[in-house]
Design a protein around this motif. Structure first.
Motif, PDB file in Angstrom:
ATOM      1  N   PHE A 199       0.754  -1.147  -0.066  1.00 45.19           N
ATOM      2  CA  PHE A 199       0.014  -0.042   0.203  1.00 45.19           C
ATOM      3  C   PHE A 199       1.023   1.142   0.095  1.00 45.19           C
ATOM      4  CE2 PHE A 199      -3.305  -3.011   1.484  1.00 45.19           C
ATOM      5  CZ  PHE A 199      -4.486  -2.641   0.703  1.00 45.19           C
ATOM      6  N   LEU A 200       1.941   1.091   0.327  1.00 44.65           N
ATOM      7  CA  LEU A 200       2.904   2.456   0.474  1.00 44.65           C
ATOM      8  C   LEU A 200       3.217   2.676  -1.116  1.00 44.65           C
ATOM      9  CD1 LEU A 200       4.342   4.586   2.033  1.00 44.65           C
ATOM     10  CD2 LEU A 200       6.397   2.938   2.305  1.00 44.65           C
ATOM     11  N   ALA A 201       3.725   1.552  -1.904  1.00 49.97           N
ATOM     12  CA  ALA A 201       3.994   1.605  -2.956  1.00 49.97           C
ATOM     13  C   ALA A 201       2.914   2.453  -3.985  1.00 49.97           C
ATOM     14  CB  ALA A 201       4.251   0.364  -3.757  1.00 49.97           C
ATOM     15  N   VAL A 202       1.702   1.839  -3.466  1.00 52.61           N
ATOM     16  CA  VAL A 202       0.416   2.628  -4.264  1.00 52.61           C
ATOM     17  C   VAL A 202       0.418   3.960  -3.811  1.00 52.61           C
ATOM     18  CG1 VAL A 202      -2.139   2.586  -4.081  1.00 52.61           C
ATOM     19  CG2 VAL A 202      -1.100   0.591  -4.117  1.00 52.61           C
ATOM     20  N   ALA A 203       0.832   4.295  -2.594  1.00 54.61           N
ATOM     21  CA  ALA A 203       0.785   5.795  -2.161  1.00 54.61           C
ATOM     22  C   ALA A 203       1.952   6.568  -3.017  1.00 54.61           C
ATOM     23  CB  ALA A 203       1.140   5.897  -0.713  1.00 54.61           C
ATOM     24  N   LEU A 204       3.029   6.086  -3.499  1.00 54.75           N
ATOM     25  CA  LEU A 204       3.920   6.710  -4.006  1.00 54.75           C
ATOM     26  C   LEU A 204       3.696   7.057  -5.477  1.00 54.75           C
ATOM     27  CD1 LEU A 204       7.153   4.858  -2.753  1.00 54.75           C
ATOM     28  CD2 LEU A 204       6.231   7.263  -2.003  1.00 54.75           C
ATOM     29  N   LEU A 205       2.928   5.925  -5.961  1.00 54.43           N
ATOM     30  CA  LEU A 205       2.496   6.077  -7.325  1.00 54.43           C
ATOM     31  C   LEU A 205       1.206   7.346  -7.607  1.00 54.43           C
ATOM     32  CD1 LEU A 205       2.095   2.495  -8.741  1.00 54.43           C
ATOM     33  CD2 LEU A 205       3.692   4.308  -9.673  1.00 54.43           C
ATOM     34  N   THR A 206       0.613   7.529  -6.403  1.00 58.06           N
ATOM     35  CA  THR A 206      -0.587   8.653  -6.466  1.00 58.06           C
ATOM     36  C   THR A 206       0.154   9.966  -6.595  1.00 58.06           C
ATOM     37  OG1 THR A 206      -1.915   6.974  -5.094  1.00 58.06           O
ATOM     38  CG2 THR A 206      -2.392   9.188  -5.096  1.00 58.06           C
ATOM     39  N   VAL A 207       1.271  10.195  -6.082  1.00 57.73           N
ATOM     40  CA  VAL A 207       1.912  11.416  -6.445  1.00 57.73           C
ATOM     41  C   VAL A 207       1.994  11.930  -7.695  1.00 57.73           C
ATOM     42  CG1 VAL A 207       4.150  12.802  -5.951  1.00 57.73           C
ATOM     43  CG2 VAL A 207       3.482  10.929  -4.180  1.00 57.73           C
ATOM     44  N   SER A 208       1.928  11.094  -8.675  1.00 58.80           N
ATOM     45  CA  SER A 208       2.172  11.433  -9.781  1.00 58.80           C
ATOM     46  C   SER A 208       0.737  12.115 -10.657  1.00 58.80           C
ATOM     47  CB  SER A 208       2.273  10.221 -10.992  1.00 58.80           C
ATOM     48  OG  SER A 208       1.296   9.347 -10.967  1.00 58.80           O
ATOM     49  N   LEU A 209      -0.375  11.982  -9.857  1.00 59.38           N
ATOM     50  CA  LEU A 209      -1.583  12.531 -10.445  1.00 59.38           C
ATOM     51  C   LEU A 209      -1.786  13.977 -10.736  1.00 59.38           C
ATOM     52  CD1 LEU A 209      -4.000  10.024  -8.397  1.00 59.38           C
ATOM     53  CD2 LEU A 209      -3.624   9.961 -10.801  1.00 59.38           C
ATOM     54  N   PRO A 210      -1.514  14.719  -9.626  1.00 62.33           N
ATOM     55  CA  PRO A 210      -1.541  16.098  -9.935  1.00 62.33           C
ATOM     56  C   PRO A 210      -0.705  16.513 -11.242  1.00 62.33           C
ATOM     57  CG  PRO A 210      -1.250  15.710  -7.919  1.00 62.33           C
ATOM     58  CD  PRO A 210      -0.978  14.442  -8.271  1.00 62.33           C
ATOM     59  N   PHE A 211       0.311  15.740 -11.631  1.00 65.61           N
ATOM     60  CA  PHE A 211       1.031  16.337 -12.716  1.00 65.61           C
ATOM     61  C   PHE A 211       0.764  15.694 -14.145  1.00 65.61           C
ATOM     62  CE2 PHE A 211       3.844  15.893  -9.147  1.00 65.61           C
ATOM     63  CZ  PHE A 211       4.471  16.938  -8.947  1.00 65.61           C
ATOM     64  N   LEU A 212      -0.164  14.658 -13.852  1.00 67.29           N
ATOM     65  CA  LEU A 212      -0.712  14.165 -15.177  1.00 67.29           C
ATOM     66  C   LEU A 212      -2.258  14.671 -15.657  1.00 67.29           C
ATOM     67  CD1 LEU A 212      -0.302  10.401 -14.327  1.00 67.29           C
ATOM     68  CD2 LEU A 212       1.052  11.670 -16.246  1.00 67.29           C
ATOM     69  N   ALA A 213      -2.678  15.542 -14.681  1.00 64.20           N
ATOM     70  CA  ALA A 213      -3.997  15.908 -14.679  1.00 64.20           C
ATOM     71  C   ALA A 213      -4.554  16.878 -16.125  1.00 64.20           C
ATOM     72  CB  ALA A 213      -4.490  16.649 -13.688  1.00 64.20           C
ATOM     73  N   GLY A 214      -3.287  17.529 -16.523  1.00 65.41           N
ATOM     74  CA  GLY A 214      -3.509  18.523 -17.528  1.00 65.41           C
ATOM     75  C   GLY A 214      -3.945  17.801 -18.930  1.00 65.41           C
ATOM     76  N   ALA A 215      -3.533  16.703 -19.079  1.00 62.32           N
ATOM     77  CA  ALA A 215      -4.019  15.811 -20.229  1.00 62.32           C
ATOM     78  C   ALA A 215      -5.484  15.484 -20.332  1.00 62.32           C
ATOM     79  CB  ALA A 215      -3.576  14.237 -20.074  1.00 62.32           C
ATOM     80  N   LEU A 216      -6.286  15.747 -19.198  1.00 61.39           N
ATOM     81  CA  LEU A 216      -7.732  15.411 -19.035  1.00 61.39           C
ATOM     82  C   LEU A 216      -8.503  16.673 -19.851  1.00 61.39           C
ATOM     83  CD1 LEU A 216      -8.312  14.489 -15.367  1.00 61.39           C
ATOM     84  CD2 LEU A 216      -8.439  13.163 -17.572  1.00 61.39           C
ATOM     85  N   LYS A 217      -7.811  17.823 -20.461  1.00 61.49           N
ATOM     86  CA  LYS A 217      -8.474  18.883 -21.251  1.00 61.49           C
ATOM     87  C   LYS A 217      -8.403  18.287 -22.583  1.00 61.49           C
ATOM     88  CE  LYS A 217      -8.384  23.842 -22.068  1.00 61.49           C
ATOM     89  NZ  LYS A 217      -7.594  24.846 -22.087  1.00 61.49           N
TER      90      LYS A 217
END
Length: 386
Positions: A365-383
């Motif tokens: 679950f700690l590994a999952v938490a570390l991957l979640t850090v990337s989400l704010p940086f990927l969000a621009g592709a949703l436009k």
């Protein structure tokens, strides 16, 4: 003809909502009995992880084929077929928890569920377009509601001493009326001209900005899959809590998903998908940290709830963005994002199981938490860019 199709939209909306709910109940049913199925099969974390990998392979095989079917035949007919197929395959899983048939049953379950995931999102996007308002988060909210309800019912089934075959058989019997009503629903699905002329690729590969959209779906689905498949065992094995209360973490996670998803369409309409996805990533990360802390059962459940709030809208946003992609056909785009997203939901948990066997499920679950850090940086592709 146009007015007739418009008249069908409200009824179809409720049918698709019910399909999403039932599809979520597959997940909750499965999640609530994972410790019992694992024990019945006599497997450790790595061995059970291999079974989850079999299910993942089934789903992966379904994605490109279903994208092609959606483009050629339409999302509604494909949804109808695989709603029935998924119900039947999960019944088979429940009837074979300790036999050699469990592995092929899981492959069929993964295949049919993966196909249904692509098709029902396609049908949902058609209803969004026909009614002219966002609905995808509400559909996925009902998916989470079904998952939470089935997980809670699973806790009662365990307390009542119901065997796995009886539990799964009762669930299937309750699903039959919806299967019949779904098959009878009238709907004229869109068909892609490109789908008639192109061959389905071996893998559905996203193109351009859709790659980053797929990565958002991947991270979100991995978090959801981790809670679905390992939260109960994490509480039992790593934290020492009783099996009868272990499904609670998944239940509160699903409740949070429902709350956020049922509110998500209005929130996204007001603030836009990009800012919402960025905030959601931060919230999901904080929830993961609470969950892995394991301070006490209330903190663990609070972490599961916060994780649910954070992950809730990310996968629906990604699928809605895929359905409106300006480059790829709808079926191909949905299949491509599902390959990364739903593939992570199934392939990720087996890998987390291997980590759990080597180190601990807390480390997973700690590994999952570390991957979640990337989400704010990927969000621009949703436009969506015209």
């Amino acid at each position: 003809m146009k007015n007739t199709r418009q008249d069908h939209a409200p009824a179809a909306r409720w049918i698709v909502s019910a399909v999403f709910f039932m599809c979520g109940s597959f997940v909750g049913l499965w999640a609530s009995r994972i410790p019992d199925i694992k024990a019945a099969a006599g497997l450790d974390e790595s061995g059970f992880g291999m079974l989850l990998l079999v299910m993942a392979c089934g789903a992966f095989a379904a994605f490109p084929l279903t994208g092609k079917l959606v483009d050629r035949k339409g999302a509604a007919p494909v949804t109808k077929v695989f709603t029935a197929a998924t119900a039947g395959s999960f019944l088979l899983i429940g009837l074979t928890p300790s036999t050699p048939l469990l592995a092929p049953a899981l492959f069929l379950g993964g295949f049919s569920f993966g196909a249904l995931d692509v098709a029902m999102n396609g049908w949902g996007s058609e209803i969004e377009a026909r009614l002219g308002r966002p609905l995808m988060n509400s559909f996925h909210g009902l998916f989470s509601l079904g998952a939470g309800a089935a997980a809670a019912a699973g806790g009662f089934a365990i307390e009542a001493g119901l065997s796995i075959p009886v539990h799964f058989g009762l669930w299937f019997a309750l699903s039959v009326p919806l299967l019949a009503r779904t098959a009878l629903q009238r709907w004229h699905s869109e068909i892609s001209a490109a789908g008639e002329k192109t061959r389905a690729p071996l893998f559905a590969v996203p193109k351009g900005a859709l790659v980053f959209v797929g990565l958002i779906a991947l991270v979100a689905a991995l978090g959801e899959g981790a809670v679905t498949d390992w939260a109960a065992l994490y509480q039992i094995v790593d934290l020492g809590y009783a099996g009868s209360i272990a499904p609670t973490a998944f239940t509160v996670f699903s409740v949070a998903m429902v709350i956020m998803r049922l509110s998500g369409d209005r929130i996204i309409a007001r603030f836009g998908p990009v800012p919402v996805a960025r905030v959601s990533g931060v919230v999901a990360f904080l929830g993961c940290l609470l969950f892995v802390s394991g301070v006490n059962i209330w903190i663990v459940w609070a972490g599961a709830f916060v994780m649910g709030l954070g992950y809730a809208v990310l996968f629906p946003i990604a699928m809605s963005r895929a359905a409106s992609d300006p480059v790829m056909s709808k079926g191909a785009a949905l299949a491509a994002v599902a390959t990364l997203g739903y593939g992570a939901f199934l392939f990720g948990p087996p890998l987390l199981g291997f980590v759990g066997d080597l180190i601990s499920l807390r480390a997973s679950f700690l590994a999952v938490a570390l991957l979640t850090v990337s989400l704010p940086f990927l969000a621009g592709a949703l436009k969506v860019k015209p």
